[in-house]
Write a protein that holds these residues in place. Sequence first.
Motif, short mmCIF file in Angstrom:
data_model
loop_
_atom_site.label_atom_id
_atom_site.label_comp_id
_atom_site.label_asym_id
_atom_site.label_seq_id
_atom_site.Cartn_x
_atom_site.Cartn_y
_atom_site.Cartn_z
N HIS A 87 -7.18 -28.20 4.01
CA HIS A 87 -6.78 -28.67 3.68
C HIS A 87 -7.59 -28.61 2.88
CE1 HIS A 87 -7.23 -32.21 0.96
NE2 HIS A 87 -5.86 -32.49 1.41
N THR A 88 -7.36 -27.76 1.31
CA THR A 88 -8.56 -27.68 0.33
C THR A 88 -8.27 -28.73 -0.62
OG1 THR A 88 -7.07 -26.49 -0.69
CG2 THR A 88 -8.59 -24.81 1.12
N ARG A 89 -9.21 -29.26 -0.96
CA ARG A 89 -9.71 -30.00 -1.89
C ARG A 89 -9.97 -30.18 -3.50
NH1 ARG A 89 -13.15 -35.83 -2.41
NH2 ARG A 89 -12.13 -37.07 -3.53
N TRP A 90 -9.00 -30.27 -4.64
CA TRP A 90 -9.43 -30.59 -5.97
C TRP A 90 -9.43 -31.73 -5.79
CZ3 TRP A 90 -9.49 -26.25 -9.43
CH2 TRP A 90 -9.84 -27.33 -11.02
N GLN A 91 -11.11 -32.00 -6.19
CA GLN A 91 -11.51 -34.09 -6.00
C GLN A 91 -10.85 -34.60 -7.37
OE1 GLN A 91 -15.60 -34.90 -7.76
NE2 GLN A 91 -15.02 -37.23 -7.60
N THR A 92 -9.76 -35.08 -7.30
CA THR A 92 -9.65 -36.52 -7.83
C THR A 92 -10.46 -38.07 -8.02
OG1 THR A 92 -7.86 -37.62 -6.14
CG2 THR A 92 -7.11 -36.00 -7.96
N VAL A 93 -10.18 -38.76 -6.25
CA VAL A 93 -10.87 -39.59 -6.49
C VAL A 93 -11.57 -39.49 -5.05
CG1 VAL A 93 -10.46 -42.23 -6.32
CG2 VAL A 93 -8.97 -41.16 -6.75
N GLY A 94 -12.87 -40.11 -5.78
CA GLY A 94 -13.47 -40.24 -4.76
C GLY A 94 -14.55 -39.03 -4.74
N THR A 95 -16.07 -39.21 -4.77
CA THR A 95 -16.67 -38.01 -4.37
C THR A 95 -16.87 -37.32 -3.14
OG1 THR A 95 -19.04 -37.51 -4.87
CG2 THR A 95 -18.76 -39.50 -3.73
N PRO A 96 -16.90 -36.16 -3.77
CA PRO A 96 -16.28 -34.95 -2.32
C PRO A 96 -17.80 -34.97 -1.76
CG PRO A 96 -16.39 -33.40 -4.01
CD PRO A 96 -16.72 -35.08 -4.68
N MET A 97 -18.51 -35.43 -2.40
CA MET A 97 -20.44 -35.60 -1.01
C MET A 97 -20.47 -36.78 -0.39
SD MET A 97 -21.51 -33.14 -2.89
CE MET A 97 -22.89 -33.00 -1.49
N ILE A 98 -19.73 -37.51 -0.25
CA ILE A 98 -19.64 -38.57 0.80
C ILE A 98 -18.44 -37.55 2.25
CG2 ILE A 98 -18.41 -40.51 1.56
CD1 ILE A 98 -19.70 -42.12 -1.45
N ASN A 99 -18.70 -37.54 2.79
CA ASN A 99 -17.67 -36.62 3.50
C ASN A 99 -16.10 -37.22 3.96
OD1 ASN A 99 -17.13 -34.18 4.52
ND2 ASN A 99 -18.00 -33.81 6.76
N GLU A 100 -16.41 -39.29 4.10
CA GLU A 100 -15.42 -39.46 4.18
C GLU A 100 -14.49 -40.28 3.19
OE1 GLU A 100 -18.60 -40.76 4.61
OE2 GLU A 100 -18.14 -41.84 6.62
N ASN A 101 -14.43 -39.01 1.68
CA ASN A 101 -13.76 -38.66 0.95
C ASN A 101 -12.83 -38.10 1.06
OD1 ASN A 101 -13.61 -41.44 -0.53
ND2 ASN A 101 -15.71 -40.25 -1.80
N ASN A 102 -13.50 -36.37 2.08
CA ASN A 102 -12.56 -35.13 1.73
C ASN A 102 -11.96 -35.03 3.63
OD1 ASN A 102 -14.46 -33.73 0.81
ND2 ASN A 102 -15.97 -34.03 1.93
N HIS A 103 -10.44 -34.33 3.71
CA HIS A 103 -9.56 -34.65 4.45
C HIS A 103 -10.24 -33.01 5.41
CE1 HIS A 103 -6.62 -36.01 0.39
NE2 HIS A 103 -7.46 -36.06 0.49
N PRO A 104 -9.62 -33.10 6.60
CA PRO A 104 -8.59 -34.66 6.97
C PRO A 104 -8.80 -35.90 7.31
CG PRO A 104 -8.89 -32.85 8.12
CD PRO A 104 -9.39 -32.04 7.35
N ILE A 105 -8.78 -37.02 7.13
CA ILE A 105 -8.84 -38.17 6.63
C ILE A 105 -8.44 -39.02 7.96
CG2 ILE A 105 -8.54 -40.24 6.01
CD1 ILE A 105 -7.85 -38.73 3.51
N SER A 106 -10.02 -38.78 8.62
CA SER A 106 -9.32 -39.86 10.34
C SER A 106 -9.51 -41.62 9.68
CB SER A 106 -10.26 -39.53 11.01
OG SER A 106 -10.57 -40.05 12.57
N THR A 107 -8.36 -42.37 10.86
CA THR A 107 -8.11 -44.09 10.87
C THR A 107 -8.38 -43.91 12.49
OG1 THR A 107 -5.45 -43.51 10.24
CG2 THR A 107 -7.09 -43.70 8.47
N THR A 108 -8.02 -45.73 12.26
CA THR A 108 -7.54 -45.79 13.71
C THR A 108 -6.71 -44.83 14.42
OG1 THR A 108 -8.15 -47.95 12.51
CG2 THR A 108 -7.34 -48.16 15.34
N HIS A 109 -5.48 -44.65 14.11
CA HIS A 109 -4.86 -44.35 15.17
C HIS A 109 -4.35 -42.51 14.75
CE1 HIS A 109 -4.39 -47.47 17.58
NE2 HIS A 109 -3.76 -48.44 17.16
N CYS A 110 -4.60 -42.01 13.46
CA CYS A 110 -4.41 -41.12 12.86
C CYS A 110 -5.16 -39.88 12.13
CB CYS A 110 -3.41 -42.00 11.32
SG CYS A 110 -2.05 -42.40 12.21
N VAL A 111 -5.28 -39.08 11.82
CA VAL A 111 -5.85 -37.60 11.06
C VAL A 111 -4.83 -37.42 10.08
CG1 VAL A 111 -7.17 -36.06 11.41
CG2 VAL A 111 -7.18 -37.48 13.34
N GLY A 112 -4.87 -37.29 8.84
CA GLY A 112 -4.18 -36.23 8.45
C GLY A 112 -4.63 -35.90 6.78
#
Length: 253
Positions: A87-112
């Motif tokens: 994934h290459t991100r163009w920022q919309t919602v959420g600062t990229p300086m907080i890595n949780e906002n960057n992709h891939p996003i990891s949740t309880t069971h999923c990565v996407g």
Amino acid sequence: MCGQCGIILGKKRRTRKELEALGNMFTSLLQCNERRGRDATGIYVADKDGIGKILKAPVSAIHLTESSQYRNAIQEVSNRTVALIGHTRWQTVGTPMINENNHPISTTHCVGTHNGTISNHDELFRKHGWQRIGQVDSEAIFRCADNCIHDGKLDMEEFSKKLKGFSGTMSFILYNRREANVVYIGIGNMPLCLQYHAKLQCLCYSSELMPLAMAGKGFKGWKLISNTPMTLLRLDTTDLMSRDSVPMPFNIS
């Protein structure tokens, strides 16, 4: 606008040389998608154990792929690897300086990964009481999927039904760690191109067609896969030609 790209590996015993070529192809896909987003770049190397490795940072694709961490991750690609998700991100919602906002996003069971904007993400988190780690709107997709996984398997019908409550734009890639040999592709109202190579037993995808042509030029025999917008696909890596699908309607805005 963001860039999604990756390689889904079918069932095949591969030589070290072929694995290295696929790793180079993935790197090329990532770099060619840089123009779609330079605020952050990330990858997920998924394996047959459903564990895998995430690497992401608020840097461009060129910077990430030149790092020792990236080179180490790609060198670990093996016959246990089922997918390389980028994934290459163009920022919309959420600062990229907080890595949780960057992709891939990891949740309880999923990565996407996700390309688009979910305009009613705050409402969705409040309504469903989903856990939220970052600020990014995309997290809503994968939290929704978490709640549609039963006995380890994503219920595609239930997931599709819940996505009807989403408003905005999206196409996404979703990996459920509990279905280690399966990758889900949500083709919505954002571009996503797919191509398949029978001899290599792999499927490549990219937000744009040009990166597929550039990255795959070392191998002849690619075939573009036609896809229907507003469709959720389930790809089993043990047989990439066999694909399940359900409609994926949502509120376009």
